[in-house]
Design a protein around this motif. Structure first.
Motif, mmCIF file in Angstrom:
data_model
loop_
_atom_site.group_PDB
_atom_site.id
_atom_site.type_symbol
_atom_site.label_atom_id
_atom_site.label_comp_id
_atom_site.label_asym_id
_atom_site.label_seq_id
_atom_site.Cartn_x
_atom_site.Cartn_y
_atom_site.Cartn_z
ATOM 1 N N MET A 1 0.834 -1.207 0.000
ATOM 2 C CA MET A 1 0.000 0.000 0.000
ATOM 3 C C MET A 1 0.867 1.255 0.000
ATOM 4 S SD MET A 1 -1.300 0.231 3.986
ATOM 5 C CE MET A 1 -1.489 2.022 4.038
ATOM 6 N N ASP A 2 0.270 2.327 -0.450
ATOM 7 C CA ASP A 2 0.865 3.651 -0.329
ATOM 8 C C ASP A 2 0.602 4.140 1.091
ATOM 9 O OD1 ASP A 2 1.688 6.283 -0.552
ATOM 10 O OD2 ASP A 2 -0.179 6.926 -1.517
ATOM 11 N N MET A 3 1.669 4.416 1.842
ATOM 12 C CA MET A 3 1.464 4.829 3.239
ATOM 13 C C MET A 3 0.755 6.176 3.338
ATOM 14 S SD MET A 3 4.689 3.407 5.399
ATOM 15 C CE MET A 3 6.043 3.689 4.284
ATOM 16 N N ASN A 4 0.749 6.960 2.255
ATOM 17 C CA ASN A 4 -0.034 8.205 2.255
ATOM 18 C C ASN A 4 -1.491 7.942 1.906
ATOM 19 O OD1 ASN A 4 2.277 9.794 2.820
ATOM 20 N ND2 ASN A 4 2.906 9.516 0.680
ATOM 21 N N GLU A 5 -1.802 6.715 1.554
ATOM 22 C CA GLU A 5 -3.177 6.261 1.275
ATOM 23 C C GLU A 5 -3.835 7.042 0.140
ATOM 24 O OE1 GLU A 5 -5.380 5.757 4.928
ATOM 25 O OE2 GLU A 5 -3.824 4.456 5.771
ATOM 26 N N MET A 6 -3.019 7.423 -0.856
ATOM 27 C CA MET A 6 -3.552 8.235 -1.959
ATOM 28 C C MET A 6 -3.278 7.677 -3.342
ATOM 29 S SD MET A 6 -2.719 12.035 -0.610
ATOM 30 C CE MET A 6 -2.537 12.596 -2.289
ATOM 31 N N ASN A 7 -2.073 7.162 -3.525
ATOM 32 C CA ASN A 7 -1.656 6.823 -4.894
ATOM 33 C C ASN A 7 -1.720 5.325 -5.166
ATOM 34 O OD1 ASN A 7 -0.948 9.548 -5.519
ATOM 35 N ND2 ASN A 7 0.813 9.269 -4.167
ATOM 36 N N PRO A 8 -2.079 4.974 -6.413
ATOM 37 C CA PRO A 8 -2.201 3.544 -6.758
ATOM 38 C C PRO A 8 -0.850 2.907 -7.063
ATOM 39 C CG PRO A 8 -2.853 4.888 -8.615
ATOM 40 C CD PRO A 8 -2.478 5.855 -7.522
ATOM 41 N N THR A 9 0.052 2.967 -6.097
ATOM 42 C CA THR A 9 1.410 2.449 -6.304
ATOM 43 C C THR A 9 1.585 1.050 -5.725
ATOM 44 O OG1 THR A 9 1.982 3.572 -4.260
ATOM 45 C CG2 THR A 9 2.510 4.729 -6.306
ATOM 46 N N GLY A 10 0.511 0.488 -5.159
ATOM 47 C CA GLY A 10 0.611 -0.826 -4.530
ATOM 48 C C GLY A 10 0.410 -1.967 -5.508
ATOM 49 N N SER A 11 0.815 -3.139 -5.072
ATOM 50 C CA SER A 11 0.703 -4.354 -5.887
ATOM 51 C C SER A 11 0.307 -5.522 -5.000
ATOM 52 C CB SER A 11 2.058 -4.695 -6.526
ATOM 53 O OG SER A 11 2.447 -3.711 -7.447
ATOM 54 N N VAL A 12 -0.014 -6.630 -5.649
ATOM 55 C CA VAL A 12 -0.213 -7.894 -4.925
ATOM 56 C C VAL A 12 0.785 -8.895 -5.494
ATOM 57 C CG1 VAL A 12 -1.829 -9.734 -4.320
ATOM 58 C CG2 VAL A 12 -2.661 -7.374 -4.572
ATOM 59 N N TYR A 13 1.494 -9.576 -4.600
ATOM 60 C CA TYR A 13 2.526 -10.544 -4.991
ATOM 61 C C TYR A 13 2.152 -11.942 -4.532
ATOM 62 C CZ TYR A 13 5.400 -6.357 -5.493
ATOM 63 O OH TYR A 13 5.899 -5.125 -5.873
ATOM 64 N N VAL A 14 2.703 -12.906 -5.246
ATOM 65 C CA VAL A 14 2.610 -14.299 -4.812
ATOM 66 C C VAL A 14 4.027 -14.811 -4.615
ATOM 67 C CG1 VAL A 14 1.937 -16.626 -5.496
ATOM 68 C CG2 VAL A 14 0.436 -14.716 -5.994
ATOM 69 N N ILE A 15 4.276 -15.412 -3.451
ATOM 70 C CA ILE A 15 5.571 -16.053 -3.203
ATOM 71 C C ILE A 15 5.289 -17.549 -3.108
ATOM 72 C CG2 ILE A 15 7.528 -16.253 -1.610
ATOM 73 C CD1 ILE A 15 5.711 -13.145 -1.220
ATOM 74 N N ASP A 16 5.907 -18.322 -3.988
ATOM 75 C CA ASP A 16 5.590 -19.750 -4.013
ATOM 76 C C ASP A 16 6.590 -20.527 -3.151
ATOM 77 O OD1 ASP A 16 7.862 -20.444 -5.569
ATOM 78 O OD2 ASP A 16 6.790 -19.874 -7.390
ATOM 79 N N PRO A 17 6.327 -21.803 -2.911
ATOM 80 C CA PRO A 17 7.186 -22.567 -1.991
ATOM 81 C C PRO A 17 8.649 -22.664 -2.417
ATOM 82 C CG PRO A 17 5.088 -23.658 -2.251
ATOM 83 C CD PRO A 17 5.117 -22.544 -3.263
ATOM 84 N N SER A 18 8.961 -22.375 -3.703
ATOM 85 C CA SER A 18 10.381 -22.361 -4.075
ATOM 86 C C SER A 18 10.937 -20.931 -4.028
ATOM 87 C CB SER A 18 10.568 -23.002 -5.446
ATOM 88 O OG SER A 18 9.728 -22.368 -6.362
ATOM 89 N N LEU B 1 8.978 -15.124 -6.793
ATOM 90 C CA LEU B 1 8.131 -13.955 -6.511
ATOM 91 C C LEU B 1 7.482 -13.501 -7.814
ATOM 92 C CD1 LEU B 1 7.535 -11.583 -4.408
ATOM 93 C CD2 LEU B 1 9.480 -10.433 -5.475
ATOM 94 N N LYS B 2 6.173 -13.297 -7.774
ATOM 95 C CA LYS B 2 5.435 -12.925 -8.978
ATOM 96 C C LYS B 2 4.452 -11.831 -8.596
ATOM 97 C CE LYS B 2 2.835 -16.396 -10.174
ATOM 98 N NZ LYS B 2 2.652 -17.810 -10.443
ATOM 99 N N ARG B 3 4.323 -10.800 -9.435
ATOM 100 C CA ARG B 3 3.323 -9.763 -9.162
ATOM 101 C C ARG B 3 2.030 -10.168 -9.879
ATOM 102 N NH1 ARG B 3 4.429 -3.662 -9.344
ATOM 103 N NH2 ARG B 3 6.056 -4.203 -10.814
ATOM 104 N N ILE B 4 0.928 -10.291 -9.158
ATOM 105 C CA ILE B 4 -0.319 -10.724 -9.807
ATOM 106 C C ILE B 4 -1.341 -9.591 -9.971
ATOM 107 C CG2 ILE B 4 -0.092 -13.182 -9.195
ATOM 108 C CD1 ILE B 4 -2.337 -12.626 -7.042
ATOM 109 N N MET B 5 -1.156 -8.475 -9.268
ATOM 110 C CA MET B 5 -2.050 -7.325 -9.447
ATOM 111 C C MET B 5 -1.225 -6.076 -9.233
ATOM 112 S SD MET B 5 -5.375 -8.652 -7.297
ATOM 113 C CE MET B 5 -6.339 -7.196 -7.493
ATOM 114 N N GLU B 6 -1.628 -4.981 -9.874
ATOM 115 C CA GLU B 6 -0.923 -3.718 -9.651
ATOM 116 C C GLU B 6 -1.925 -2.578 -9.585
ATOM 117 O OE1 GLU B 6 1.820 -3.563 -12.936
ATOM 118 O OE2 GLU B 6 0.208 -3.249 -14.374
ATOM 119 N N SER B 7 -1.420 -1.372 -9.352
ATOM 120 C CA SER B 7 -2.248 -0.153 -9.289
ATOM 121 C C SER B 7 -3.299 -0.187 -8.196
ATOM 122 C CB SER B 7 -2.926 0.118 -10.645
ATOM 123 O OG SER B 7 -1.972 0.146 -11.657
ATOM 124 N N VAL B 8 -2.944 -0.757 -7.048
ATOM 125 C CA VAL B 8 -3.863 -0.702 -5.917
ATOM 126 C C VAL B 8 -3.347 0.371 -4.936
ATOM 127 C CG1 VAL B 8 -4.558 -3.110 -6.206
ATOM 128 C CG2 VAL B 8 -2.749 -2.559 -4.592
#
Ligand code: BGC
Ligand code: CA
Length: 291
Positions: free
Chosen positions: A120-137, A140-147
């Motif tokens: 998340m954006d700590m200023n709670e304003m800009n869509p700079t956040g993402s969602v990542y998946v870390i698998d058992p090996s 690291l993969k980004r699965i969503m952006e602009s949150v």
């Protein structure tokens, strides 16, 4: 109505500045939660009342169990494996490359044991956040952006759908989840909660497949049918900043709700305590990460 008692503040447990991310581990009858702005991870063993605190450093935003009984904890831009007994870092599982004004926020293990964690954006304003998946090996993969403020994550009982909250949108997005690959494959629908006070924050799913969603600033948890978006019940909490919830207790029917203090940190009420309420539904057991 699924609530059978009034929520009570667990005033014997540590109070948080920004209490978040409660999880229940049935094997040890223990509740874990984080204080993101208090830099700590707390635990409470229901059977003997033991309270534990791990001082982790800046922004521990989410805690999940792994298969060996260690804890996966997201901190500012890292995912750590922590020894729950002494709080030591066993391994850095992943590091994300994010703007300095971002940090990790809510996370959860998926039904296949991967970690899904958002920022998340700590200023709670800009869509700079993402969602990542870390698998058992440790891939690291980004699965969503602009949150803006990545928050609640849950899966349907069959694992085919992921429910997801970017708080400022004031809605829950229902996404198709490819469980084999650990990726989202598009939004099916949105559940609009903007007619309720506050913003949707953390959530859990019960054994009937209904979502329990904390409203930050709204002092309540909603029980929502994710198929038609209907609000089937709500638990009003005498603290305004309800952040997240999980089912626990010996029969998985106690709902534990974390709360935060207001931003001035001046509150004299019960804000910041964990609340518990008895319900007539059973929760689900949180998935463990397979690393
Ligand atoms: C974040 C807070 C934010 C709140 C409401 C929480 O998950 O950690 O920083 O204010 O959600 O959006
Ligand atoms: Ca949250």
């Amino acid at each position: 109505m699924a609530q059978v008692s009034k929520p009570i503040a667990l005033g014997n447990l540590p109070r948080s500045v920004l209490g978040e991310g409660p999880i229940w581990l049935p094997e040890s009858n223990t509740l874990y939660w984080v204080d993101i702005l208090g830099d700590r991870v707390h635990s409470y063993r229901l059977t003997n009342g033991h309270v534990g605190t791990i001082n982790i450093g800046p922004y521990p935003s989410c805690v999940m169990p792994n298969e060996d009984g260690n804890l996966v904890v997201t901190v500012k831009d890292k995912v750590l494996l922590i020894n729950p007994h002494n709080g030591s870092t066993l391994r850095v599982l992943a590091t994300v490359n994010e703007p300095p004004s971002n940090r990790f926020n809510d996370c959860k293990c998926d039904p296949e044991g991967r970690l899904v964690a958002g920022t998340m954006d700590m200023n709670e304003m800009n869509p700079t956040g993402s969602v990542y998946v870390i698998d058992p090996s440790f891939g690291l993969k980004r699965i969503m952006e602009s949150v803006i403020i990545s928050n609640g994550i849950a899966w349907s009982l069959d694992g085919s759908l992921m429910y997801y909250i970017d708080s400022p949108t004031r809605r829950v997005t229902v996404l198709r989840y490819n469980r084999r690959e650990g990726v989202v494959e598009g939004a099916i629908r949105h559940i609009d909660l903007s007619s309720y006070p506050g913003v949707p924050d953390g959530m859990t799913i019960d054994s009937d497949g209904y979502l329990w969603i904390a409203l930050y600033g709204g002092g309540r948890v909603l029980r929502v049918n994710p198929v038609n978006g209907e609000v089937a019940g709500q638990v009003e909490v005498p603290a305004q900043y309800t952040t997240s919830c999980t089912f626990g207790g010996s029969s998985l029917t106690t709902l534990f709700i974390t709360t935060a203090m207001d931003r001035s940190r001046q509150t004299t009420g019960p804000d910041g305590y964990v609340f518990s309420v008895e319900t007539d539904v059973r929760g689900t057991v949180v998935n463990r990460c397979r690393f």
